[in-house]
Write an enzyme that holds these catalytic residues in place. Structure first.
Site, PDB file in Angstrom:
ATOM      1  N   ARG A  38       0.817  -1.220   0.000  1.00 43.83           N
ATOM      2  CA  ARG A  38       0.000   0.000   0.000  1.00 43.83           C
ATOM      3  C   ARG A  38       0.855   1.277   0.000  1.00 43.83           C
ATOM      4  O   ARG A  38       0.409   2.307  -0.500  1.00 43.83           O
ATOM      5  CB  ARG A  38      -0.951   0.006   1.205  1.00 43.83           C
ATOM      6  CG  ARG A  38      -2.157  -0.893   0.985  1.00 43.83           C
ATOM      7  CD  ARG A  38      -3.050  -0.920   2.200  1.00 43.83           C
ATOM      8  NE  ARG A  38      -4.385  -1.424   1.865  1.00 43.83           N
ATOM      9  CZ  ARG A  38      -5.336  -1.630   2.761  1.00 43.83           C
ATOM     10  NH1 ARG A  38      -5.105  -1.378   4.039  1.00 43.83           N
ATOM     11  NH2 ARG A  38      -6.521  -2.073   2.385  1.00 43.83           N
ATOM     12  N   LYS A 175     -17.527 -16.040   5.443  1.00 38.52           N
ATOM     13  CA  LYS A 175     -18.949 -15.766   5.663  1.00 38.52           C
ATOM     14  C   LYS A 175     -19.659 -15.259   4.424  1.00 38.52           C
ATOM     15  O   LYS A 175     -19.243 -14.265   3.826  1.00 38.52           O
ATOM     16  CB  LYS A 175     -19.099 -14.714   6.759  1.00 38.52           C
ATOM     17  CG  LYS A 175     -18.695 -15.210   8.121  1.00 38.52           C
ATOM     18  CD  LYS A 175     -18.932 -14.110   9.120  1.00 38.52           C
ATOM     19  CE  LYS A 175     -18.701 -14.569  10.548  1.00 38.52           C
ATOM     20  NZ  LYS A 175     -18.785 -13.436  11.461  1.00 38.52           N
ATOM     21  N   GLY A 324      -6.954  -7.714   0.581  1.00 40.70           N
ATOM     22  CA  GLY A 324      -7.111  -8.534   1.779  1.00 40.70           C
ATOM     23  C   GLY A 324      -6.469  -9.906   1.623  1.00 40.70           C
ATOM     24  O   GLY A 324      -5.375 -10.029   1.090  1.00 40.70           O
ATOM     25  N   GLY A 347     -12.536  -4.340   1.578  1.00 38.89           N
ATOM     26  CA  GLY A 347     -13.927  -3.901   1.680  1.00 38.89           C
ATOM     27  C   GLY A 347     -14.295  -2.896   0.601  1.00 38.89           C
ATOM     28  O   GLY A 347     -15.387  -2.943   0.032  1.00 38.89           O
TER      29      GLY A 347
HETATM   30  C1  3PG Z   1      -8.658  -1.713   5.174  1.00 40.92           C
HETATM   31  O1  3PG Z   1      -7.559  -2.163   5.476  1.00 40.92           O
HETATM   32  O2  3PG Z   1      -9.634  -2.430   4.903  1.00 40.92           O
HETATM   33  C2  3PG Z   1      -8.798  -0.227   5.019  1.00 40.92           C
HETATM   34  O3  3PG Z   1      -7.616   0.422   5.332  1.00 40.92           O
HETATM   35  C3  3PG Z   1      -9.933   0.274   5.895  1.00 40.92           C
HETATM   36  O4  3PG Z   1      -9.672  -0.017   7.242  1.00 40.92           O
HETATM   37  P1  3PG Z   1     -10.918  -0.245   8.214  1.00 40.92           P
HETATM   38  O5  3PG Z   1     -11.589  -1.519   7.746  1.00 40.92           O
HETATM   39  O6  3PG Z   1     -10.336  -0.353   9.589  1.00 40.92           O
HETATM   40  O7  3PG Z   1     -11.837   0.944   8.058  1.00 40.92           O
END
Ligand code: 3PG
Ligand code: MG
Length: 372
Positions: A38, A175, A324, A347
């Site tokens: 990142r 999930k 992720g 997300g």
């Molecule tokens: C992440 O790693 O998903 C983003 O940086 C957002 O972080 P958060 O889910 O803690 O808002």
């Protein structure tokens, strides 16, 4: 609708002070950064501004401190890495040390924009959060999306709007309830959905299979049944595993079909399913992958995820990986350079695919310099 302003829309930035919201929420172990993806991903934007004579102050959150300073989430390790990559850039302390960040408090926004001439959002991974540093500054400052944000939006909205077909989405993770919205949205645009990871057990249960003691969500069985029916009625396939790898009731490694005996736990898709999923990926022209096929951190249960990752690397399809766990899996297998796009957002990428917009993008469209 206004368009989202780009860096060029800031005009001449020489001599100005620019606040860049980055997503430097990197994984840490014992205070050390285990993956700086990142940070590196933000460099083109930081360089673009520096090369044109702007002074740049970057700001990010790190982890989930609860609105108060917390040494464990200090930006120090990020600042050290950034100093190696872009020493001219100043980095603020963790935005989430102040409760005003998550509360989108106008007083906190006012402090962020003090002495700043322009705002750039390059924090794709955090654009689904309507937090102060994301939606606040573009209300008053000339603003733009950074190069990373721009690329993420182009790739992910491209999947929604003009994918080459067949377009296949491969979904895993624990999930179904977490991903229900995106599954429904993807069913509108994909030709086929491939489901692995623990979420497959809720689907298998919906088909009437005994799943032993595997992880599942009993309250989502009806939802899975409805998804299977709605896909079938529209001629779209939802591919589920046909074999499972896990442990038997005694805790010993075992392979199963899709009917698991009492006490058995599935932890990965089996080799037959992995091969079938690989063929589907090889035959596609566009593939989106989010979520591992099994518990890949345990080498005994990594084969399903590795086979899908290898197919992502080998296929001629345009390949996109949501951030992720699936991005971490790709990196673990050394295949992260072999796919077309690895998103920096987990997300955020799912929410953009689901809704076609994000709070951070909406805010940029309302910036004073956004043209209609
Ligand atoms: C992440 O790693 O998903 C983003 O940086 C957002 O972080 P958060 O889910 O803690 O808002
Ligand atoms: Mg997250």
């Amino acid at each position: 609708m206004s368009r989202i302003p780009r860096l060029e829309d800031l005009g001449d930035v020489a001599g100005t002070r620019v606040l860049v919201r980055t997503d430097f929420n990197v994984p840490l172990e014992d205070g050390r950064i285990t993956d700086d993806f990142r940070i590196r991903a933000a460099l083109p934007t930081l360089r673009w501004l520096l090369d044109r004579g702007a002074s740049v102050v970057a700001a990010s959150h790190l982890g989930r401190p609860k609105g108060a300073p917390d040494e464990r989430w200090s930006m120090a390790p990020v600042r050290a890495r950034l100093a190696e990559l872009a020493p001219e850039v100043e980095l603020m302390e963790n935005l989430r040390f102040d409760p005003g960040e998550e509360a989108n408090d106008p007083a906190f926004v006012a402090r962020l924009v003090e002495g700043v001439d322009a705002y750039v959002d390059d924090a794709f991974g955090a654009c689904h959060r309507a937090h102060a540093s994301i939606v606040g500054p573009p209300a008053t400052l000339p603003s733009a999306m950074g190069l990373l944000l721009q690329q993420e939006v182009e790739v992910l909205l491209g999947l929604r709007e003009h994918p080459k077909r067949p377009f296949v989405a491969v979904l895993g993770g624990a999930k179904i309830s977490d991903k229900l919205g995106v599954v429904e949205a993807l069913l509108e645009v994909v030709d086929a959905l491939v489901v692995g990871g623990a979420m497959c057990f809720t689907f298998l249960a919906a088909q009437g299979h005994p799943i032993g003691a595997s992880l599942w969500e009993p309250d989502q069985v009806d939802t899975c049944r409805r998804l299977l029916e709605s896909a079938a009625s529209r001629g779209k396939a939802i591919h589920l595993p046909e074999d499972i790898v896990g442990v038997d009731a005694a805790g010993e490694y075992a392979t199963f079909g899709v009917r698991l005996p009492e006490g058995a736990k599935g932890f990965d898709i089996g080799p037959g399913s992995a091969a079938a999923f690989s063929d589907i990926v090889m035959d596609a022209r566009t593939v989106f992958w989010n979520g591992p096929m099994g518990m890949f951190e345990d080498e005994r249960f990594a084969a399903g995820t590795r086979t899908v990752a290898q197919a992502m690397a080998d296929t001629k399809a345009f390949t996109v990986v949501g951030g992720g766990d699936s991005a971490a899996a790709l990196a673990q297998f050394g295949l992260d350079d072999e796919v077309d796009h690895v998103s920096t957002g987990g997300g955020a990428s799912l929410e953009l695919l689901e809704l076609g917009d994000l709070p951070g993008l909406e805010a940029l469209r309302k910036a004073p310099n956004a043209r209609g």
